[in-house]
Design a protein around this motif. Sequence first.
Motif, PDB file in Angstrom:
ATOM      1  N   ALA A 203       0.827  -1.207   0.000  1.00 29.11           N
ATOM      2  CA  ALA A 203       0.000   0.000   0.000  1.00 29.11           C
ATOM      3  C   ALA A 203       0.863   1.259   0.000  1.00 29.11           C
ATOM      4  CB  ALA A 203      -0.923  -0.005   1.212  1.00 29.11           C
ATOM      5  N   GLU A 204       0.502   2.215  -0.864  1.00 21.88           N
ATOM      6  CA  GLU A 204       1.227   3.481  -0.932  1.00 21.88           C
ATOM      7  C   GLU A 204       0.906   4.376   0.256  1.00 21.88           C
ATOM      8  OE1 GLU A 204       0.512   5.345  -4.678  1.00 21.88           O
ATOM      9  OE2 GLU A 204       0.732   3.471  -5.803  1.00 21.88           O
ATOM     10  N   GLU A 205      -0.333   4.331   0.685  1.00 24.10           N
ATOM     11  CA  GLU A 205      -0.768   5.103   1.849  1.00 24.10           C
ATOM     12  C   GLU A 205      -1.336   4.127   2.870  1.00 24.10           C
ATOM     13  OE1 GLU A 205      -3.605   7.926   0.626  1.00 24.10           O
ATOM     14  OE2 GLU A 205      -2.344   8.834  -0.918  1.00 24.10           O
ATOM     15  N   ARG A 206      -0.862   4.218   4.067  1.00 24.01           N
ATOM     16  CA  ARG A 206      -1.320   3.271   5.088  1.00 24.01           C
ATOM     17  C   ARG A 206      -1.406   3.964   6.436  1.00 24.01           C
ATOM     18  NH1 ARG A 206       1.199  -2.757   6.352  1.00 24.01           N
ATOM     19  NH2 ARG A 206      -0.318  -3.351   7.957  1.00 24.01           N
ATOM     20  N   GLU A 207      -2.617   3.984   6.990  1.00 25.80           N
ATOM     21  CA  GLU A 207      -2.822   4.582   8.296  1.00 25.80           C
ATOM     22  C   GLU A 207      -2.727   3.512   9.369  1.00 25.80           C
ATOM     23  OE1 GLU A 207      -6.463   6.669   8.373  1.00 25.80           O
ATOM     24  OE2 GLU A 207      -5.940   8.045   6.748  1.00 25.80           O
ATOM     25  N   ASP A 208      -2.316   3.924  10.554  1.00 22.59           N
ATOM     26  CA  ASP A 208      -2.261   2.992  11.670  1.00 22.59           C
ATOM     27  C   ASP A 208      -3.671   2.559  12.055  1.00 22.59           C
ATOM     28  OD1 ASP A 208       0.484   3.158  11.826  1.00 22.59           O
ATOM     29  OD2 ASP A 208       0.437   4.845  13.231  1.00 22.59           O
ATOM     30  N   ILE A 209      -3.838   1.248  12.255  1.00 21.04           N
ATOM     31  CA  ILE A 209      -5.138   0.706  12.650  1.00 21.04           C
ATOM     32  C   ILE A 209      -5.191   0.612  14.163  1.00 21.04           C
ATOM     33  CG2 ILE A 209      -6.731  -1.216  12.381  1.00 21.04           C
ATOM     34  CD1 ILE A 209      -6.172   0.293   9.814  1.00 21.04           C
ATOM     35  N   SER A 210      -6.063   1.404  14.755  1.00 25.52           N
ATOM     36  CA  SER A 210      -6.159   1.422  16.207  1.00 25.52           C
ATOM     37  C   SER A 210      -7.245   0.516  16.732  1.00 25.52           C
ATOM     38  CB  SER A 210      -6.428   2.860  16.695  1.00 25.52           C
ATOM     39  OG  SER A 210      -7.618   3.358  16.099  1.00 25.52           O
ATOM     40  N   SER A 211      -8.153   0.100  15.823  1.00 34.30           N
ATOM     41  CA  SER A 211      -9.243  -0.771  16.256  1.00 34.30           C
ATOM     42  C   SER A 211      -9.587  -1.716  15.124  1.00 34.30           C
ATOM     43  CB  SER A 211     -10.474   0.063  16.636  1.00 34.30           C
ATOM     44  OG  SER A 211     -10.939   0.778  15.513  1.00 34.30           O
ATOM     45  N   GLY A 212     -10.429  -2.698  15.417  1.00 36.82           N
ATOM     46  CA  GLY A 212     -10.825  -3.670  14.405  1.00 36.82           C
ATOM     47  C   GLY A 212     -10.264  -5.040  14.726  1.00 36.82           C
ATOM     48  N   ASP A 213     -10.818  -6.026  14.047  1.00 41.23           N
ATOM     49  CA  ASP A 213     -10.420  -7.408  14.269  1.00 41.23           C
ATOM     50  C   ASP A 213      -9.195  -7.729  13.435  1.00 41.23           C
ATOM     51  OD1 ASP A 213     -10.195 -10.064  14.772  1.00 41.23           O
ATOM     52  OD2 ASP A 213     -12.081 -10.650  13.824  1.00 41.23           O
ATOM     53  N   ALA A 214      -8.042  -7.771  14.053  1.00 40.88           N
ATOM     54  CA  ALA A 214      -6.794  -8.017  13.333  1.00 40.88           C
ATOM     55  C   ALA A 214      -6.671  -9.459  12.884  1.00 40.88           C
ATOM     56  CB  ALA A 214      -5.601  -7.639  14.218  1.00 40.88           C
ATOM     57  N   THR A 215      -7.534 -10.339  13.357  1.00 42.02           N
ATOM     58  CA  THR A 215      -7.460 -11.753  12.971  1.00 42.02           C
ATOM     59  C   THR A 215      -8.195 -12.019  11.656  1.00 42.02           C
ATOM     60  OG1 THR A 215      -9.466 -12.342  14.209  1.00 42.02           O
ATOM     61  CG2 THR A 215      -7.364 -12.411  15.398  1.00 42.02           C
ATOM     62  N   THR A 216      -8.939 -11.048  11.161  1.00 39.17           N
ATOM     63  CA  THR A 216      -9.668 -11.242   9.916  1.00 39.17           C
ATOM     64  C   THR A 216      -8.711 -11.443   8.757  1.00 39.17           C
ATOM     65  OG1 THR A 216     -11.262 -10.267   8.384  1.00 39.17           O
ATOM     66  CG2 THR A 216      -9.793  -8.752   9.528  1.00 39.17           C
ATOM     67  N   LEU A 217      -9.159 -12.190   7.758  1.00 39.09           N
ATOM     68  CA  LEU A 217      -8.343 -12.405   6.567  1.00 39.09           C
ATOM     69  C   LEU A 217      -8.344 -11.190   5.654  1.00 39.09           C
ATOM     70  CD1 LEU A 217      -9.279 -16.111   5.745  1.00 39.09           C
ATOM     71  CD2 LEU A 217      -7.166 -15.258   6.778  1.00 39.09           C
ATOM     72  N   GLY A 218      -9.175 -10.218   5.979  1.00 35.99           N
ATOM     73  CA  GLY A 218      -9.134  -8.943   5.284  1.00 35.99           C
ATOM     74  C   GLY A 218      -9.931  -8.886   4.002  1.00 35.99           C
ATOM     75  N   GLY A 219      -9.799  -7.774   3.354  1.00 30.93           N
ATOM     76  CA  GLY A 219     -10.525  -7.536   2.117  1.00 30.93           C
ATOM     77  C   GLY A 219     -10.244  -6.139   1.623  1.00 30.93           C
ATOM     78  N   GLY A 220     -11.158  -5.605   0.843  1.00 27.93           N
ATOM     79  CA  GLY A 220     -10.955  -4.265   0.338  1.00 27.93           C
ATOM     80  C   GLY A 220     -12.062  -3.816  -0.575  1.00 27.93           C
ATOM     81  N   GLU A 221     -11.862  -2.644  -1.134  1.00 28.03           N
ATOM     82  CA  GLU A 221     -12.823  -2.069  -2.070  1.00 28.03           C
ATOM     83  C   GLU A 221     -12.118  -1.794  -3.388  1.00 28.03           C
ATOM     84  OE1 GLU A 221     -16.270   0.516  -0.873  1.00 28.03           O
ATOM     85  OE2 GLU A 221     -14.993   2.062  -1.805  1.00 28.03           O
ATOM     86  N   ILE A 222     -12.710  -2.313  -4.456  1.00 26.28           N
ATOM     87  CA  ILE A 222     -12.154  -2.145  -5.800  1.00 26.28           C
ATOM     88  C   ILE A 222     -12.935  -1.030  -6.490  1.00 26.28           C
ATOM     89  CG2 ILE A 222     -11.610  -3.300  -7.970  1.00 26.28           C
ATOM     90  CD1 ILE A 222     -12.009  -5.978  -6.401  1.00 26.28           C
ATOM     91  N   ASN A 223     -12.249   0.053  -6.836  1.00 24.87           N
ATOM     92  CA  ASN A 223     -12.869   1.172  -7.547  1.00 24.87           C
ATOM     93  C   ASN A 223     -12.178   1.337  -8.894  1.00 24.87           C
ATOM     94  OD1 ASN A 223     -14.809   2.553  -5.550  1.00 24.87           O
ATOM     95  ND2 ASN A 223     -12.955   2.271  -4.325  1.00 24.87           N
ATOM     96  N   LEU A 224     -12.583   0.530  -9.853  1.00 28.13           N
ATOM     97  CA  LEU A 224     -11.988   0.570 -11.190  1.00 28.13           C
ATOM     98  C   LEU A 224     -13.100   0.712 -12.226  1.00 28.13           C
ATOM     99  CD1 LEU A 224      -9.363  -2.326 -10.858  1.00 28.13           C
ATOM    100  CD2 LEU A 224      -8.946   0.139 -10.662  1.00 28.13           C
ATOM    101  N   PRO A 225     -13.084   1.772 -13.035  1.00 29.67           N
ATOM    102  CA  PRO A 225     -14.145   1.981 -14.026  1.00 29.67           C
ATOM    103  C   PRO A 225     -14.140   0.903 -15.093  1.00 29.67           C
ATOM    104  CG  PRO A 225     -12.325   3.497 -14.409  1.00 29.67           C
ATOM    105  CD  PRO A 225     -12.037   2.800 -13.112  1.00 29.67           C
ATOM    106  N   LEU A 226     -15.310   0.623 -15.641  1.00 25.58           N
ATOM    107  CA  LEU A 226     -15.446  -0.412 -16.665  1.00 25.58           C
ATOM    108  C   LEU A 226     -15.988   0.171 -17.959  1.00 25.58           C
ATOM    109  CD1 LEU A 226     -16.975  -3.375 -14.606  1.00 25.58           C
ATOM    110  CD2 LEU A 226     -14.565  -2.863 -15.042  1.00 25.58           C
TER     111      LEU A 226
END
Length: 389
Positions: A203-226
């Motif tokens: 990641a080019e920009e990454r903020e410190d995570i102060s809360s949330g479930d760190a055990t999750t396998l994670g995910g994200g949001e894809i914002n790519l025009p079609l």
Amino acid sequence: MEDSTRYRISAPSTEANWVNISFTAADNTTLLPRADPKQNATAGDPSMQESSTQGVPESVLQYQRQMRKIQAADRASKTNVNAKEHLRTVYFDEHVVVANKPSGILCVPGVNKYRSLLDLVFDEYGSANENEEDGQTSAPPLPRDSMICHRLDMDTSGIVIFARTRLAMAELHASFREKTGTKKVYEALLVGWLDMDRWLECAEEREDISSGDATTLGGGEINLPLQRDHRHPPFMRVSTPESEAAARDAVRDLQHNGYKKLMAKKPKASTTQIRVLSHEKWNGHPVTRVELTPVTGRTHQLRVHCAALGHPILGDPAYGYCGEAHPNGGFSDEVIRAMSPTCASNELRKEVEQSVEENGRTMCLHARKLTLDHPVTKEQVSFEATPSF
């Protein structure tokens, strides 16, 4: 001129193991003015012409694409679509019917009018009688084709809702069109292991995570025009400044007004949320089970976005290995390997595709859950069905 556009990975969310995949404003074609085809010279530039992809010569790809078309038409024509095997009713009342569509059958009749899930629903439930307010007259029955409110691709399985009355039809159309109270959740198997920790590291920009479930396998949001893929119509691809300019040239040269209108449509902003559920093995091959939530509803959106991560949906006949569409969501092999930290290798994709053919496995994309306001009672209802994979 080589297509140099790359998406960027950032992690600005306060949620643990969550990334955002998008273009910069300078590369977002939904924000850019349209290119003038008369001033664009990329279409005739040899460096912009499509060469071999996935390590497969273009001549072989063309053969494979044609074979897939023939195979799909053959399956649609020869499948004995019948209620006993294919009609799986989840819910019905006097206004709607909800079914769990199997993979491999048409949701609605195509141009060849092959038998579909719609035919089964209409034969079994038809349309309900609609009485006027005085209770003395009835409206004509709802025609079969008017029961359609949305649809799934032939190889996509899962929840589909049909209308039985004109009131339900009108309300459902408005609900899907305006996205008022509706939410769809899909489940899929992707080729390879999508490890979000590796994406976070890039990641080019990454903020410190102060809360949330760190055990999750994670995910994200894809914002790519079609946009429509001018090289492989009517399929879709991620829109880049280079592909948009080339598409404008293609539109200029098209003679068929129907194709011209189709290809001339502007790129559309497209957003998908993806959440990793598990890393598994399918026939000995590494795959990732994911939950997909389309925020927008573009044609083939989930399939193109997953392919653009370097992890096509298992068994995808269009955007998978040697598919009918451009692989990698439109990106070249070189570009996708540079962008995706976990890109599935061409060797793995080929091996998985061979297993798919040997096992007769259809695409592993399933519409698992549909939540919406009931078209008549206005109560929020949810319908869910587990996938077969």
